[in-house]
Design a protein around this motif. Structure first.
Motif, short mmCIF file in Angstrom:
data_model
loop_
_atom_site.label_atom_id
_atom_site.label_comp_id
_atom_site.label_asym_id
_atom_site.label_seq_id
_atom_site.Cartn_x
_atom_site.Cartn_y
_atom_site.Cartn_z
N LYS A 35 1.47 5.66 5.37
CA LYS A 35 1.70 4.23 5.63
C LYS A 35 0.47 3.35 5.42
O LYS A 35 -0.65 3.81 5.50
CB LYS A 35 2.22 4.06 7.05
CG LYS A 35 3.41 4.97 7.31
CD LYS A 35 4.38 4.35 8.29
CE LYS A 35 5.58 5.26 8.48
NZ LYS A 35 5.46 6.16 9.61
N ASP A 36 0.76 2.11 5.19
CA ASP A 36 -0.12 0.97 4.92
C ASP A 36 -1.65 1.14 4.88
O ASP A 36 -2.27 0.84 3.87
CB ASP A 36 0.22 -0.22 5.84
CG ASP A 36 1.02 0.21 7.05
OD1 ASP A 36 2.22 0.45 6.84
OD2 ASP A 36 0.47 0.34 8.13
N ILE A 37 -2.27 1.62 5.97
CA ILE A 37 -3.73 1.53 6.00
C ILE A 37 -4.41 2.38 4.93
O ILE A 37 -4.01 3.50 4.65
CB ILE A 37 -4.31 1.91 7.38
CG1 ILE A 37 -3.52 3.07 8.00
CG2 ILE A 37 -4.39 0.73 8.29
CD1 ILE A 37 -4.13 3.60 9.27
N GLU A 38 -5.43 1.77 4.34
CA GLU A 38 -6.15 2.44 3.27
C GLU A 38 -7.30 3.25 3.88
O GLU A 38 -8.29 2.70 4.33
CB GLU A 38 -6.72 1.39 2.32
CG GLU A 38 -6.90 1.90 0.92
CD GLU A 38 -7.58 0.85 0.07
OE1 GLU A 38 -8.61 1.19 -0.54
OE2 GLU A 38 -7.10 -0.29 0.04
N THR A 39 -7.14 4.55 3.92
CA THR A 39 -8.18 5.37 4.55
C THR A 39 -8.53 6.54 3.64
O THR A 39 -7.75 6.91 2.76
CB THR A 39 -7.70 5.96 5.90
OG1 THR A 39 -6.52 6.72 5.65
CG2 THR A 39 -7.41 4.87 6.90
N THR A 40 -9.69 7.10 3.89
CA THR A 40 -10.10 8.26 3.11
C THR A 40 -9.34 9.51 3.55
O THR A 40 -9.23 10.45 2.80
CB THR A 40 -11.61 8.51 3.28
OG1 THR A 40 -11.89 8.58 4.69
CG2 THR A 40 -12.43 7.41 2.66
N ASN A 41 -8.86 9.49 4.76
CA ASN A 41 -8.10 10.66 5.25
C ASN A 41 -6.70 10.25 5.72
O ASN A 41 -6.56 9.52 6.68
CB ASN A 41 -8.86 11.35 6.38
CG ASN A 41 -9.23 10.40 7.52
OD1 ASN A 41 -9.37 9.20 7.33
ND2 ASN A 41 -9.36 10.94 8.70
N ALA A 76 -15.95 4.22 6.25
CA ALA A 76 -16.27 5.52 5.70
C ALA A 76 -17.71 5.56 5.22
O ALA A 76 -18.42 6.54 5.41
CB ALA A 76 -15.33 5.84 4.55
N SER A 77 -18.18 4.50 4.60
CA SER A 77 -19.57 4.45 4.18
C SER A 77 -19.92 2.99 3.94
O SER A 77 -19.06 2.13 3.92
CB SER A 77 -19.81 5.25 2.91
OG SER A 77 -19.41 4.47 1.80
N GLN A 82 -13.15 1.52 1.98
CA GLN A 82 -12.19 2.31 2.73
C GLN A 82 -12.73 2.63 4.11
O GLN A 82 -13.93 2.65 4.34
CB GLN A 82 -11.92 3.61 2.00
CG GLN A 82 -10.95 3.43 0.87
CD GLN A 82 -10.55 4.76 0.31
OE1 GLN A 82 -11.38 5.65 0.18
NE2 GLN A 82 -9.28 4.91 -0.01
N SER A 83 -11.80 2.92 4.98
CA SER A 83 -12.24 3.34 6.30
C SER A 83 -11.66 4.71 6.60
O SER A 83 -10.80 5.21 5.89
CB SER A 83 -11.82 2.32 7.33
OG SER A 83 -10.55 1.83 7.00
#
Ligand SMILES: Nc1nc2c(ncn2[C@@H]2O[C@H](COP(=O)(O)OP(=O)(O)OP(=O)(O)O)[C@@H](O)[C@H]2O)c(=O)[nH]1
Ligand SMILES: [Mg+2]
Ligand SMILES: [Zn+2]
Length: 308
Positions: A35-41, A76-77, A82-83
């Motif tokens: 779903k929606d959130i853009e994350t590295t994991n 994330a960095s 991204q988070s």
């Protein structure tokens, strides 16, 4: 199909604790929709998942991530937009800090606290290594405890070396899912080793020269507590990059600033040097602590520069 909870995540491999108590090594289904959130994991420790278990009963494929009650994110960095989801489905976020060896900066505490406010996860603070403190350090600790308790964050004094304060920590962790966070070397993993004698996680002394931790824990991992509940040991973070916060809403996550801001003359006051600013006035009167106000200014001015 089995349901379970993700207890460890390393790269694209996940360890899932099934409802029946067995652990399953998993990968993700290729087409799993996230779903929606853009994350590295896409999947984090604490996620409730459905697993297609192989015949060996030890490996499987995660086919579905169930809805999250909440999660906590950080950048994330520095370069990445991204988070990263640190963990999901938390009852509380516990920040472990030390006055010395290593010294936890106040701004670090505040970055953590505003993040937990933003994600509406109750935060508590543990001051560890009290056995090492001299009079000045104890004084500093009591001062910080008075500042943070006044705002509403419960604080605890702990020494894992001599066991002072351990009982209250057991009480707050019992039957809850808790994130244990803090900079490297403060004793997060040592706490888990003491709470759960069945595990023997790696810990290490802080470096003689820099008086900093050595980043021993490298992946978040959830551990079942023998007295009920789960605690998530995490890698020591260097700083806390705040995510998803507009400049003009940062003060919303400092509860005492937010409360006072209702009396500012201008509705869009950033509490810098606007006329009729109730927050600045409260700082001058000593009603809002200068330490907190300084953290606020610093986060306001460089919210993108600190991470990890
Ligand atoms: N004197 C004293 N030392 C402690 C206490 N708690 C932990 N330590 C020591 O602090 C060092 C660091 O502890 P760790 O548990 O590895 O710290 P950590 O927070 O997990 O560190 P990272 O995994 O690097 O993030 C170890 O040498 C512990 O024995 C305490 O209450 N008093
Ligand atoms: Mg550790
Ligand atoms: Zn103001």
């Amino acid at each position: 199909m089995k349901s379970g909870i993700v207890i460890k995540s390393v790269g694209s491999r996940y360890k899932v604790l099934s409802a029946s108590g067995s652990t399953i090594d998993c990968i993700l289904r290729g087409k799993l929709r996230v779903k929606d959130i853009e994350t590295t994991n896409p999947v984090a420790v604490g996620d409730n998942v459905l697993v297609d278990v192989a015949k060996d009963n030890k490996t499987g494929i995660i086919t579905e991530i169930l809805d999250r009650k909440n999660y906590i994110l950080r950048k994330a960095s520095n370069l990445s937009r991204q988070s990263q989801i640190i963990a999901a489905n938390l009852d509380q976020a516990i920040l472990m800090v030390t006055i010395i060896l290593p010294q936890t900066p106040v701004e670090f505490i505040d970055r953590f606290l505003i993040t937990s406010e933003a994600y509406r996860i109750p935060a508590k603070i543990i001051f560890n290594k009290t056995d090492l403190y001299g009079n000045d350090d104890l004084e500093r600790m009591e001062y910080l405890i008075s500042v943070y308790s006044k705002i509403g964050y419960e604080c605890f004094r702990l020494s894992l070396n001599d066991g002072t304060g351990l009982e209250s920590i057991r009480n707050i962790l019992k039957d809850k899912i808790s994130l244990i966070s803090g900079n490297s070397g403060v004793g997060k993993t040592s706490l888990l080793n003491i709470l759960n004698p069945a595990i023997k996680l790696k810990t290490a002394e802080i470096s003689d020269y820099h008086k900093q931790g050595k980043h021993i824990t490298t992946f978040p991992e959830m551990h079942k507590l023998p007295f009920g509940g789960f605690a998530i040991d995490t890698p020591g973070i260097r700083g806390f990059g705040v995510v998803d916060m507009e400049r003009n809403e940062i003060y919303h996550f400092f509860p005492e600033l937010f409360k006072t801001s209702k009396n500012c003359k201008f509705y869009n006051c950033l509490h810098l040097d606007e006329p009729g600013c109730a927050v600045r006035n409260a700082v001058e009167q000593g009603e809002i602590d200068t330490l907190r106000y300084r953290s606020y200014l610093s986060i306001l001015n460089d919210e993108n520069t600190k991470y990890r």
